[in-house]
Design an enzyme around this catalytic site. Structure first.
Site, mmCIF file in Angstrom:
data_model
loop_
_atom_site.group_PDB
_atom_site.id
_atom_site.type_symbol
_atom_site.label_atom_id
_atom_site.label_comp_id
_atom_site.label_asym_id
_atom_site.label_seq_id
_atom_site.Cartn_x
_atom_site.Cartn_y
_atom_site.Cartn_z
ATOM 1 N N GLY A 13 0.798 -1.216 0.000
ATOM 2 C CA GLY A 13 0.000 0.000 0.000
ATOM 3 C C GLY A 13 0.835 1.271 0.000
ATOM 4 O O GLY A 13 0.457 2.257 -0.629
ATOM 5 N N ASN A 14 2.014 1.222 0.649
ATOM 6 C CA ASN A 14 2.839 2.431 0.730
ATOM 7 C C ASN A 14 3.434 2.836 -0.620
ATOM 8 O O ASN A 14 3.914 3.940 -0.787
ATOM 9 C CB ASN A 14 3.944 2.264 1.783
ATOM 10 N N LYS A 131 -13.830 -9.577 6.148
ATOM 11 C CA LYS A 131 -13.097 -8.396 5.669
ATOM 12 C C LYS A 131 -14.049 -7.214 5.485
ATOM 13 O O LYS A 131 -14.904 -7.234 4.598
ATOM 14 C CB LYS A 131 -12.460 -8.789 4.329
ATOM 15 N N LYS A 216 -3.389 -9.798 -1.205
ATOM 16 C CA LYS A 216 -2.417 -9.601 -2.292
ATOM 17 C C LYS A 216 -1.130 -10.383 -2.061
ATOM 18 O O LYS A 216 -0.487 -10.828 -3.014
ATOM 19 C CB LYS A 216 -2.133 -8.114 -2.530
ATOM 20 N N LYS A 278 2.331 -11.859 5.052
ATOM 21 C CA LYS A 278 3.556 -11.817 4.232
ATOM 22 C C LYS A 278 4.437 -13.030 4.524
ATOM 23 O O LYS A 278 4.967 -13.666 3.612
ATOM 24 C CB LYS A 278 4.347 -10.535 4.495
HETATM 25 P P1 ADP Z 1 1.575 -3.576 2.864
HETATM 26 O O1 ADP Z 1 0.692 -2.419 2.549
HETATM 27 O O2 ADP Z 1 2.910 -3.495 2.208
HETATM 28 O O3 ADP Z 1 0.904 -4.917 2.705
HETATM 29 P P2 ADP Z 1 1.258 -3.798 5.741
HETATM 30 O O4 ADP Z 1 1.061 -2.544 6.500
HETATM 31 O O5 ADP Z 1 0.096 -4.694 5.508
HETATM 32 O O6 ADP Z 1 1.982 -3.393 4.393
HETATM 33 O O7 ADP Z 1 2.403 -4.662 6.464
HETATM 34 C C1 ADP Z 1 3.692 -4.140 6.712
HETATM 35 C C2 ADP Z 1 3.771 -3.626 8.141
HETATM 36 O O8 ADP Z 1 3.787 -4.705 9.071
HETATM 37 C C3 ADP Z 1 5.043 -2.912 8.491
HETATM 38 O O9 ADP Z 1 5.045 -1.594 8.029
HETATM 39 C C4 ADP Z 1 5.042 -2.988 10.027
HETATM 40 O O10 ADP Z 1 4.439 -1.852 10.577
HETATM 41 C C5 ADP Z 1 4.167 -4.187 10.334
HETATM 42 N N1 ADP Z 1 4.764 -5.270 11.098
HETATM 43 C C6 ADP Z 1 4.057 -6.071 11.923
HETATM 44 N N2 ADP Z 1 4.820 -7.000 12.502
HETATM 45 C C7 ADP Z 1 6.083 -6.781 12.038
HETATM 46 C C8 ADP Z 1 7.335 -7.426 12.262
HETATM 47 N N3 ADP Z 1 7.448 -8.468 13.088
HETATM 48 N N4 ADP Z 1 8.424 -6.943 11.636
HETATM 49 C C9 ADP Z 1 8.331 -5.898 10.804
HETATM 50 N N5 ADP Z 1 7.171 -5.244 10.538
HETATM 51 C C10 ADP Z 1 6.045 -5.677 11.146
HETATM 52 MG MG MG Z 2 -0.938 -5.527 3.762
#
Ligand code: ADP
Ligand code: MG
Length: 315
Positions: A13-14, A131, A216, A278
């Protein structure tokens, strides 16, 4: 140029929306172009790249617009909202890549593929939609729409009522062979937006769209498996994965095996809805023949591929 292999890069998303103050189409293009700049760096390094991406906020915008205009125009079903966002984001990414290649004098072409992801009609998620999507409603409207349109609605933590839809597990990607063929022909491909448009197969084998969302990270992992990618990369907001994330005893991870990842997962190190899917997506790829998965942020893609940063996950 030495060809290093095929990389599926799932951008988060970023890469599309920086924050609530930067949501316009121009802002989205600029955010996307920044990630495409780093992806062009990978391509210049010799990688064949498939870019996949999220679409959560964008689907929300399309839905909201559809809801606000329903007195005048037909509403847009969720699968078509997904298709709309794949088109718009695919357009932004391929244009940004085109301009990057032009600036760098690279002889490369990018193409976006509208992608359908098959889910199982009997996936338990359909019995338990979780969701939240679309706008908040008052109780009366929520119950009316549940009655008339078969929506499942829930009260969301005192903030009002919301529609919830299922998030089933992807089992097949209809356009995976086309994406592989395009990669082999030298194209950079943008696809599997939002994990793909959710579809099911009918008894006679036909495809039909469903009102669901696909994660995704899972959709991208399945694509990486199906096209036998050499590396699956998740490009998100953090340079590395951490244990005890955001706690005083936080430690950044350079490398972990699938077994270690599962142990950390069981200990609750990865937040549900953000890092957990992820890690699960990387594990799936590695358990289905994948050799290497990486989690890092856009600016470190090339360095992570050289083994200089990011979190590497191996079988
Ligand atoms: P995206 O939009 O890329 O899917 P998300 O916000 O869903 O991103 O997931 C990424 C986020 O997960 C990171 O920015 C961080 O804030 C969070 N996060 C949660 N647990 C962890 C972890 N153990 N290590 C690193 N980041 C983590
Ligand atoms: Mg995400």
């Amino acid at each position: 140029m030495e060809r290093k292999g095929v990389a599926v890069v799932a951008v988060g998303g970023n890469s599309l929306i920086k924050d609530a103050q930067h949501q316009t189409v121009k802002d989205q293009y600029e955010a996307g172009a920044e990630s495409m700049h780093h992806i062009a760096g990978m391509i210049a390094d010799g990688w064949d790249v498939v870019v996949t991406h999220g679409n959560g906020p964008q689907v929300g915008f399309v839905l909201r617009r559809s809801e606000l205009a329903r007195h005048e125009l037909h509403e847009v079903p969720l699968d078509v909202c997904g298709a709309d966002t794949q088109g718009a984001i695919g357009y932004m990414f391929t244009q940004a890549l085109y301009n990057e290649f032009l600036r760098r004098g690279m002889n490369k072409k990018a193409v976006a593929v509208v992608t359908q992801t098959v889910v199982d009609r009997n996936d338990p998620a359909f019995k338990n939609p979780t969701k939240p999507i679309g706008s908040f409603m008052d109780e009366k409207t929520a119950k009316e729409r549940a009655e008339k349109e078969g929506w499942v609605v829930v009260e969301d933590a005192g903030r009002g009522w919301r529609r919830v839809v299922p998030s089933p597990i992807p089992i097949d990607i209809v356009e995976a062979p086309a994406i592989r063929t395009l990669i082999d022909a030298g194209f950079v491909v943008v696809g599997v937006g939002g994990g793909g448009i959710p579809v099911v197969r009918t008894e006679t084998g036909e495809l039909v769209g469903v009102e669901a969302v696909i994660d995704k990270d899972f959709g991208s992992s399945l694509l990486a498996t199906m096209i036998k990618a050499d590396v699956f990369i998740i490009s998100t907001a953090v340079e590395k994965v951490a244990l005890n994330y955001n706690k005083p005893n936080q430690v950044w991870l350079d490398k972990m095996t699938v077994a270690e990842a599962k142990a950390y997962m069981a200990e609750g190190h990865f937040a549900k809805g953000s890092m957990l899917p992820k890690i699960q997506a990387c594990i799936r790829f590695l358990e289905n023949g994948g050799k290497k998965a990486i989690i890092t942020n856009p600016e470190n893609l090339t360095r992570a591929l050289r083994g200089e940063t990011g979190t590497l996950i191996v079988p």
